[in-house]
Motif scaffolding. Structure first.
Motif, PDB file in Angstrom:
ATOM      1  N   ALA A  47      11.860  -1.285   1.899  1.00  0.00           N
ATOM      2  CA  ALA A  47      12.165  -0.041   2.640  1.00  0.00           C
ATOM      3  C   ALA A  47      11.028   0.394   3.552  1.00  0.00           C
ATOM      4  N   HIS A  50      11.997   1.410   7.819  1.00  0.00           N
ATOM      5  CA  HIS A  50      12.882   2.569   7.983  1.00  0.00           C
ATOM      6  C   HIS A  50      12.863   3.075   9.430  1.00  0.00           C
ATOM      7  N   THR A  75      12.819   5.342   0.637  1.00  0.00           N
ATOM      8  CA  THR A  75      11.944   5.336   1.801  1.00  0.00           C
ATOM      9  C   THR A  75      10.824   6.355   1.594  1.00  0.00           C
ATOM     10  N   GLN A 106       5.695   4.870   6.363  1.00  0.00           N
ATOM     11  CA  GLN A 106       6.523   3.779   5.838  1.00  0.00           C
ATOM     12  C   GLN A 106       6.091   3.389   4.426  1.00  0.00           C
TER      13      GLN A 106
END
Ligand code: FES
Length: 107
Positions: A47, A50, A75, A106
């Protein structure tokens, strides 16, 4: 080739010409566009790729898979209505001009 516009957290834009079939995570890392990490290489286990897809392009994408939907709950930045994993957005001519905001952070 189709154009992708990445919007950085500071509002700056980066643009890349991306071949059909390439995903937007690989396109970003291949063009040295900062902010998309892609730690897992695109297998939906990190993730860190994103993005938030801007209208109207979000409606043109296939809906997220069950796995992508689950990963979007992990996320680092809050999930938004247009949130997607960029490793799951595969370029095609219909997406020419797609605009995605790079989520921050992130990690
Ligand atoms: S690159 Fe890891 S989930 Fe997309």
């Amino acid at each position: 080739m189709s154009r992708v516009i990445y919007i950085h957290p500071n509002g700056e834009r980066s643009e890349a010409d991306v071949a059909d079939g390439q995903n937007l995570m690989m396109a970003a890392t291949g063009h040295d566009i900062e902010g998309i990490v892609g730690d897992c290489g695109g297998v939906m286990s990190c993730a860190t790729c994103h993005v938030i897809v801007e209208a109207p392009f979000g409606e043109q994408l296939p809906p997220p898979s069950e796995t992508e939907t689950q990963m979007l709950d992990y996320t680092a930045a809050p999930r938004e209505p247009g949130s997607r994993l960029s490793c799951q957005i595969v370029m095609n001519a219909a997406l020419d001009g797609i605009v995605v905001r790079i989520a921050n952070p992130q990690l």
